[in-house]
Design an enzyme around this catalytic site. Structure first.
Site, PDB file in Angstrom:
ATOM      1  N   VAL A 114       0.819  -1.219   0.000  1.00 44.12           N
ATOM      2  CA  VAL A 114       0.000   0.000   0.000  1.00 44.12           C
ATOM      3  C   VAL A 114       0.846   1.260   0.000  1.00 44.12           C
ATOM      4  CG1 VAL A 114      -1.995  -1.088   1.097  1.00 44.12           C
ATOM      5  CG2 VAL A 114      -0.222  -0.047   2.520  1.00 44.12           C
ATOM      6  N   TYR A 154      12.561   4.572   3.917  1.00 45.76           N
ATOM      7  CA  TYR A 154      12.960   3.769   5.070  1.00 45.76           C
ATOM      8  C   TYR A 154      12.239   2.431   5.163  1.00 45.76           C
ATOM      9  CZ  TYR A 154      15.084   8.097   6.649  1.00 45.76           C
ATOM     10  OH  TYR A 154      15.837   9.240   6.742  1.00 45.76           O
ATOM     11  N   ASP A 195       5.801  15.043   9.802  1.00 43.52           N
ATOM     12  CA  ASP A 195       5.777  14.674   8.391  1.00 43.52           C
ATOM     13  C   ASP A 195       4.339  14.453   7.936  1.00 43.52           C
ATOM     14  OD1 ASP A 195       6.883  14.171   5.898  1.00 43.52           O
ATOM     15  OD2 ASP A 195       7.106  12.024   6.265  1.00 43.52           O
TER      16      ASP A 195
END
Length: 334
Positions: free
Chosen positions: A31, A36, A125
């Site tokens: 998905v 990272y 973020d």
């Protein structure tokens, strides 16, 4: 097709990446992916629910990566909130979704931020790619890999530029949870417009795009800046007046624009908090104060520690071994 692996585990290849997971998890589908790690959805046969599984890319290749993996694991264990967990058939948040119950989506985003911020954590973020919704219009905040405590040092060069708070762009001052409020305002604006509000080509261009709407800051804000270079740069800019957001969001209700006016303020000290934003009339239709919970404080002791790689590995494995999933699968964060 899953093939048998270690006892109690099965192995499956998804987009040229091999996943070895406990047999209870089936039907893995990718998905999302990033620098990272990669996230797959899977069906948990034991819980009878859809879950998310994240595979980190080489988490122990360095002390920095190991500490980051440890921090993300601890944050996920700490967070227990309906707008933070992952449940149901979710998909990445798309621009077209802005047409689907804007009030409800933004309400859930702020409710999740209130919970996160109450623990002393900044997501930092927050962007459309880190939100997911399901067909029932339930919103989840994803990816805590970059989240840091409010009183820790933050660099500002890792978040997506278009949703980055102005104080982060030039490292103006000590950051607080209101960097997430700015990002939430940018996301809400994008839902209304169908396109990003501030789409700069680089850091300075991003700042110029922001100031076209917020106006150039007054002297009382400039004196708060910690960097003399930042003060000189802002003073050198031509004076631009603040734009009336009603003219930009002409099709939006006045109560919706009121929310944006309180979130998209250049001065982070003047921005509304998540808790204060939830009090605004725009959210009264969906508001349930009993559901606007707060978290226990997050223990940041280890996060600010410099340890050898082997010790970060050991601490990470300890966290894994001591994890006890909540009985309510709706609150399963891992």
């Amino acid at each position: 097709m899953a093939v048998r692996s270690r006892t109690g585990f099965s192995r499956q290849e998804v987009n040229r990446t091999v996943w070895e997971v406990p047999e209870r998890y089936r039907d893995l589908k990718q998905v999302g992916t990033g620098a990272y790690g990669t996230v797959c959805s899977a069906w948990d046969r034991r819980a009878g629910a859809q879950v998310a599984i994240k595979k980190l890319h080489r988490p122990f290749q360095s002390k920095l990566f190991a500490k980051r993996a440890y921090r993300e694991l601890r944050l996920l264990k700490h967070m227990r909130h309906e707008n933070r967990s992952f449940r149901g058939h979710f998909r990445p948040f798309l621009n077209a979704d802005y047409k689907i119950k804007l009030q409800f989506l933004v309400y859930q985003m702020l409710k999740g931020l209130k919970y996160i911020h109450s623990a002393g954590i900044i997501h930092r973020d927050l962007k459309p790619g880190n939100l997911a919704i399901n067909p029932d219009c339930e919103l989840k905040i994803l990816d805590f890999g970059l989240a840091r405590q409010a009183d820790a040092e933050m660099t500002g060069y890792v978040v997506t530029r278009w949703y980055r708070a102005p104080e982060v762009i030039l490292n103006w001052m000590h950051y607080t949870q209101t960097v997430d409020i700015w990002s939430a305002g940018c996301i809400m604006a994008e839902m209304l417009l169908g396109k990003p509000l501030f789409k700069g080509n680089d850091h300075l261009d991003q700042l110029r795009e922001i100031m076209k709407i917020t106006g150039t800051p007054a002297a009382d804000f400039i004196v708060k800046l910690q960097s003399q270079d930042a003060k000189n740069y802002i003073r050198s800019l031509p004076k631009v007046p603040k734009k009336d957001l009603h003219s930009i969001f002409s099709k939006a209700s006045s109560s919706a624009v009121c929310v944006l006016e309180k979130m998209l303020l250049l001065d982070p000290e003047q921005r509304v908090s998540a808790s204060e934003a939830l009090d605004l009339p725009f959210f009264s239709e969906y508001r349930d104060a009993d559901e606007e919970t707060e978290a226990l404080p997050y223990d940041q002791t280890m996060d600010n520690t410099d340890l050898p790689l082997d010790q970060w590995k050991r601490h990470t494995f300890t966290e894994i071994l001591t994890f006890r999933p909540p009985r309510d699968s709706r609150e399963t964060s891992l």
